[in-house]
Design an enzyme around this catalytic site. Structure first.
Site, mmCIF file in Angstrom:
data_model
loop_
_atom_site.group_PDB
_atom_site.id
_atom_site.type_symbol
_atom_site.label_atom_id
_atom_site.label_comp_id
_atom_site.label_asym_id
_atom_site.label_seq_id
_atom_site.Cartn_x
_atom_site.Cartn_y
_atom_site.Cartn_z
ATOM 1 N N GLU A 108 43.574 34.404 31.337
ATOM 2 C CA GLU A 108 43.253 35.477 30.404
ATOM 3 C C GLU A 108 43.958 36.763 30.768
ATOM 4 O OE1 GLU A 108 39.150 35.966 31.115
ATOM 5 O OE2 GLU A 108 38.696 33.892 30.653
ATOM 6 N N CYS A 121 44.684 44.201 31.922
ATOM 7 C CA CYS A 121 44.074 43.521 33.060
ATOM 8 C C CYS A 121 44.761 42.157 33.191
ATOM 9 C CB CYS A 121 42.581 43.386 32.788
ATOM 10 S SG CYS A 121 41.694 42.603 34.120
ATOM 11 N N CYS A 128 40.074 30.772 40.908
ATOM 12 C CA CYS A 128 40.154 31.538 42.159
ATOM 13 C C CYS A 128 39.645 30.646 43.269
ATOM 14 C CB CYS A 128 39.300 32.806 42.060
ATOM 15 S SG CYS A 128 39.411 33.868 43.520
ATOM 16 N N CYS A 132 32.916 34.374 44.906
ATOM 17 C CA CYS A 132 31.974 35.486 44.838
ATOM 18 C C CYS A 132 30.857 35.090 43.874
ATOM 19 C CB CYS A 132 32.690 36.753 44.392
ATOM 20 S SG CYS A 132 34.064 37.150 45.483
ATOM 21 N N CYS A 135 30.682 36.168 40.116
ATOM 22 C CA CYS A 135 31.925 36.107 39.344
ATOM 23 C C CYS A 135 32.110 34.728 38.738
ATOM 24 C CB CYS A 135 33.104 36.446 40.250
ATOM 25 S SG CYS A 135 34.704 36.195 39.454
ATOM 26 N N CYS A 357 35.651 39.455 33.251
ATOM 27 C CA CYS A 357 36.336 38.496 34.121
ATOM 28 C C CYS A 357 35.901 37.041 33.926
ATOM 29 C CB CYS A 357 36.029 38.938 35.559
ATOM 30 S SG CYS A 357 36.765 37.971 36.840
HETATM 31 N N1 SAH Z 1 39.925 38.807 42.882
HETATM 32 C C1 SAH Z 1 40.081 40.211 42.809
HETATM 33 C C2 SAH Z 1 40.429 40.732 41.436
HETATM 34 C C3 SAH Z 1 39.752 40.114 40.242
HETATM 35 S S1 SAH Z 1 38.059 40.456 39.929
HETATM 36 C C4 SAH Z 1 38.838 40.884 43.330
HETATM 37 O O1 SAH Z 1 37.839 40.223 43.534
HETATM 38 O O2 SAH Z 1 38.895 42.087 43.564
HETATM 39 C C5 SAH Z 1 38.034 42.125 39.309
HETATM 40 C C6 SAH Z 1 36.710 42.834 39.580
HETATM 41 O O3 SAH Z 1 35.666 42.341 38.698
HETATM 42 C C7 SAH Z 1 36.209 42.627 40.995
HETATM 43 O O4 SAH Z 1 35.719 43.808 41.548
HETATM 44 C C8 SAH Z 1 35.091 41.636 40.776
HETATM 45 O O5 SAH Z 1 34.218 41.658 41.856
HETATM 46 C C9 SAH Z 1 34.500 42.096 39.465
HETATM 47 N N2 SAH Z 1 33.655 41.099 38.802
HETATM 48 C C10 SAH Z 1 33.779 39.763 38.833
HETATM 49 N N3 SAH Z 1 32.806 39.183 38.100
HETATM 50 C C11 SAH Z 1 32.053 40.175 37.591
HETATM 51 C C12 SAH Z 1 30.895 40.213 36.750
HETATM 52 N N4 SAH Z 1 30.352 39.105 36.279
HETATM 53 N N5 SAH Z 1 30.402 41.421 36.422
HETATM 54 C C13 SAH Z 1 30.975 42.559 36.872
HETATM 55 N N6 SAH Z 1 32.057 42.583 37.662
HETATM 56 C C14 SAH Z 1 32.586 41.410 38.030
HETATM 57 FE FE1 SF4 Z 2 37.872 35.487 43.017
HETATM 58 FE FE2 SF4 Z 2 36.071 36.472 41.324
HETATM 59 FE FE3 SF4 Z 2 35.777 36.854 43.952
HETATM 60 FE FE4 SF4 Z 2 37.718 38.150 42.637
HETATM 61 S S1 SF4 Z 2 35.524 38.388 42.331
HETATM 62 S S2 SF4 Z 2 37.893 37.065 44.612
HETATM 63 S S3 SF4 Z 2 38.276 36.586 41.096
HETATM 64 S S4 SF4 Z 2 35.730 34.869 42.905
#
Ligand code: SAH
Ligand code: SF4
Length: 392
Positions: A108, A121, A128, A132, A135, A357
């Site tokens: 995306e 973005c 990934c 996390c 996420c 995301c």
């Molecule tokens: N992998 C990288 C970049 C992609 S995620 C990282 O983790 O930084 C971009 C941002 O969106 C990150 O800060 C991530 O923690 C946040 N994010 C992911 N899922 C989310 C969600 N469901 N609600 C709010 N923020 C989220």
């Molecule tokens: Fe991967 Fe999502 Fe964690 Fe970013 S926030 S490192 S995209 S699992």
């Protein structure tokens, strides 16, 4: 889990008709490729200009090249973008593309227009390798690194859609880039670096390093290199103020705990009060959103030129969290503001098209009510499998 083991996930793509994609080659590689094809160095500079300044996708329009040369180029090369499989527009102007790569994998990109700028973005991986907890991308099983062409291609495709070739010096609809789509950019560093160098080239797409932000969950060993070689703005997905909680929310913390992460921030090249590191903090109800957390956050960041970005949690089916209440976000934000950090809450954008995301892909899988429960189990299983594979 090593950085090298992630690099092994790279899968080169080949076009069925044997033609090569010129997008994603560095200036030097393009010159070498075309030299082998029998073209002089100045021709490669002309091609660079057509591809990255004018946005040409067809050799036929390259009028500075003789017709027979154009025809010959078209037999051996393409100038390719990812294929759009869905194009969604939000009522607030946010636009989201689900893109299909040549091997059928999907990623995306999201364009967020604002008054004085427009931010794209960009994704760095399909899925990934990290997990996390909040996420959705982290629950997806399929993972591969994107190639430089697929990363630059996202930006080129957005420029196509916004009709911005060549881009004006000011007032651009696509003026800023955030590496905050799917994937962990520092686990695909080589490709991301190559792509961003193309994007920053002043005779091409020409988006300056000051308008590019790379977000990382905290791949500490790669941060200094990123700062030295690319010197783009850095955002850190912090999300928790104790190792105990961050170990659970952002499992890479078990490998590189908060103290190490913040040390790497302190020594990030080019950081000063005019150029701060952004700390992202997702607001999870009753998990990390108390005033005690806010106080600890301010204390933790003392001495680091920092901005804080509070992100209201974007829920997805099966997610084990809820978004913090508006009051909790407000109170947390006020505390941060009083401590000297300006405008910290990121307004959710494009909620009607699930612009958060990793969410469009989940939406493209139809969720029946019964499926939601199964999905929650699936999420837990996928996370467990991936963590075992990553040795976390
Ligand atoms: N992998 C990288 C970049 C992609 S995620 C990282 O983790 O930084 C971009 C941002 O969106 C990150 O800060 C991530 O923690 C946040 N994010 C992911 N899922 C989310 C969600 N469901 N609600 C709010 N923020 C989220
Ligand atoms: Fe991967 Fe999502 Fe964690 Fe970013 S926030 S490192 S995209 S699992």
């Amino acid at each position: 889990m090593s950085v090298a083991s992630h690099a092994a996930l790279f899968t080169p793509l080949q076009r069925a008709d044997g033609r090569k994609n010129l997008v994603g080659l560095s200036r030097e590689e393009l010159a070498a490729e075309l030299a082998e094809f029998g073209l002089e160095a100045f021709r490669s500079r002309q091609l660079w200009h057509w591809i990255y300044h004018r946005g040409a996708t067809d050799f036929g329009v390259m009028t500075t090249l003789a017709k027979p040369v154009r025809d010959r180029l078209a037999t051996a090369y393409v100038i390719e973008r990812p294929e759009i499989s869905r194009d969604l527009k939000s009522s607030d102007g946010t636009r989201k593309w689900l893109l299909r790569m040549a091997d059928g994998q999907e990623i995306e990109s999201v364009h967020i227009p604002e008054e004085d700028r427009g931010t794209l973005c960009v994704s760095s991986q399909v899925g990934c390798t990290l997990t996390c907890r909040f996420c959705h991308t982290g629950t997806q099983r399929l993972v591969r690194n994107l190639e430089p062409a697929e990363i630059v291609g996202q930006i080129m495709l957005a420029r196509d859609a916004l009709d911005e070739w060549p881009a004006p010096p000011d007032g651009r609809l696509l003026s800023n880039i955030v590496m905050m789509g799917m994937g962990e950019p520092l686990f695909n560093y080589e490709a991301v670096a190559k792509a961003l160098k193309i994007v920053m080239d002043g005779e091409g797409i020409s988006i300056s390093k000051r308008r590019i932000t790379l977000s990382t969950s905290g791949v500490v060993p790669m941060m200094h290199r990123c700062g030295t070689e690319l010197n783009v703005n850095l955002a850190i997905s912090l999300h928790a103020v104790t190792d105990e909680l961050r170990d659970r929310l952002v499992p890479i913390n078990r490998k590189y705990p908060i103290a190490q992460l913040l040390d790497a921030c302190r020594t990030y090249p080019g950081i000063n009060n005019a150029r701060r590191i952004t700390f992202e903090y997702v607001m999870l109800k009753d998990v990390n959103d108390s005033l005690t957390d806010a106080r600890a956050l301010v204390r933790l960041l003392t001495g680091i030129p920092a901005k804080i970005n509070l992100i209201p949690f974007n829920p997805w089916p099966g997610a084990p969290f809820e978004r913090s209440s508006d009051a909790a976000i407000q109170a947390f934000g006020d505390f941060i503001n009083n401590a000297g950090y300006a405008s910290p809450v990121r307004t959710p954008r494009g909620e009607d098209i699930m612009a958060a995301c990793g969410q469009l892909k989940s939406d493209s899988v139809k969720h029946s009510a019964a499926l939601r429960a199964a999905l929650a189990q699936d999420v837990a299983r996928a996370v467990a499998e991936k963590e075992a594979a990553a040795g976390l």
